[in-house]
Design a protein around this motif. Structure first.
Motif, PDB file in Angstrom:
ATOM      1  N   ILE A  70       0.826  -1.199   0.000  1.00  0.00           N
ATOM      2  CA  ILE A  70       0.000   0.000   0.000  1.00  0.00           C
ATOM      3  C   ILE A  70       0.866   1.257   0.000  1.00  0.00           C
ATOM      4  O   ILE A  70       0.532   2.261  -0.646  1.00  0.00           O
ATOM      5  N   ILE A  74       1.312   4.080  -3.239  1.00  0.00           N
ATOM      6  CA  ILE A  74       1.212   5.544  -3.134  1.00  0.00           C
ATOM      7  C   ILE A  74       2.503   6.212  -3.600  1.00  0.00           C
ATOM      8  O   ILE A  74       2.482   7.213  -4.320  1.00  0.00           O
ATOM      9  N   ALA A 167      -8.873  -0.881  -3.795  1.00  0.00           N
ATOM     10  CA  ALA A 167      -9.402  -0.021  -2.732  1.00  0.00           C
ATOM     11  C   ALA A 167      -8.957   1.429  -2.879  1.00  0.00           C
ATOM     12  O   ALA A 167      -9.521   2.320  -2.242  1.00  0.00           O
ATOM     13  N   VAL A 168      -7.953   1.663  -3.711  1.00  0.00           N
ATOM     14  CA  VAL A 168      -7.453   3.044  -3.885  1.00  0.00           C
ATOM     15  C   VAL A 168      -7.490   3.465  -5.351  1.00  0.00           C
ATOM     16  O   VAL A 168      -6.583   4.132  -5.844  1.00  0.00           O
ATOM     17  N   GLY A 169      -8.536   3.048  -6.046  1.00  0.00           N
ATOM     18  CA  GLY A 169      -8.733   3.544  -7.407  1.00  0.00           C
ATOM     19  C   GLY A 169      -8.344   2.600  -8.505  1.00  0.00           C
ATOM     20  O   GLY A 169      -8.309   2.997  -9.675  1.00  0.00           O
ATOM     21  N   SER A 175     -12.128  -2.890  -5.323  1.00  0.00           N
ATOM     22  CA  SER A 175     -12.851  -1.622  -5.432  1.00  0.00           C
ATOM     23  C   SER A 175     -14.353  -1.832  -5.236  1.00  0.00           C
ATOM     24  O   SER A 175     -15.017  -1.062  -4.534  1.00  0.00           O
TER      25      SER A 175
END
Length: 223
Positions: A70, A74, A167-169, A175
């Motif tokens: 994760i 990012i 979960a982050v796009g 998602s």
């Protein structure tokens, strides 16, 4: 949410997950395989012994393996945007998925190649075989069952990564689980997405196990 409403969401999520996993696995194998072989060749006593290069590559691989996915996801947003043009969507997620899996796969390749009988390598060397020939004719064929097992394990890891990426796009089942299951408190939808992920992992593992057994049997027959 009714089944007729769930079905298109689950279908699209499954397609996106398989798309991300497939292409990131291809990139991972194309980069991780030579990287793992390089770690063996440049190690002490290797055919291309180079302590400095081996240590540098080893450190890069270890750092890549130690980063939580994760955080890596990012941190790679600028690089992903530069490569793909965006950091959102299943295509964009292929970049961090591959980058996260390459070090993991490279170590598995290194372990598999190290298991090859060194006597076979010496035999080919004595007949004048070059290093590329040894890699293509001895190391990779002899390590093939272990390499297939490594690919299977890596694909399963990528499936887990893809759920986090979703979960982050990143779209995919992850998602859909967050958007339509968690945020809307739809436990049934959540359970179905989890079940689908379990089914995908199980199918991948079964295919990998069958391939390994067939290769091992063929190797015993050839010997």
């Amino acid at each position: 949410m009714t089944w007729s409403e769930m079905q298109p969401l689950l279908s699209q999520g499954t397609v996106d997950t398989l798309y991300m996993v497939l292409w990131s696995a291809v990139v991972t194998v194309l980069v991780g395989l030579p990287l793992g072989v390089l770690l063996v060749l440049t190690d002490k006593g290797g055919l291309l012994q180079n302590t400095v290069l081996n240590k540098v590559v080893g450190v890069i691989v270890n750092v890549g393996r130690s980063l939580p996915f994760i955080i890596l996801l990012i941190a790679l947003i600028p690089f992903t945007t530069w490569v793909v043009g965006t950091f959102i969507g299943p295509t964009a997620m292929i970049v961090p998925l591959a980058v996260g899996a390459i070090p993991f796969f490279a170590r598995l390749v290194e372990t598999a190649v190290r298991e090859v009988d060194h006597g076979l390598v010496e035999a080919v060397q004595s007949m004048g075989g070059s290093i590329p020939t040894i890699v293509r004719k001895v190391l990779l064929p002899q390590a093939l069952p272990s390499l297939v097992s490594a690919v299977t394990t890596t694909v399963i890891v990528l499936i887990g990564y893809s759920a986090m990426a979703g979960a982050v796009g990143g779209e995919g089942l992850g998602s859909k689980a967050v958007t339509y299951g968690f945020q809307r408190f739809d436990n049934q939808f959540m359970l179905i997405t989890v079940a689908l992920l379990v089914v995908i992992v199980t199918v991948v593992q079964l295919i990998g196990d069958v391939a390994v057994r067939l290769l091992a049997r063929r190797g015993r027959t050839a010997s």
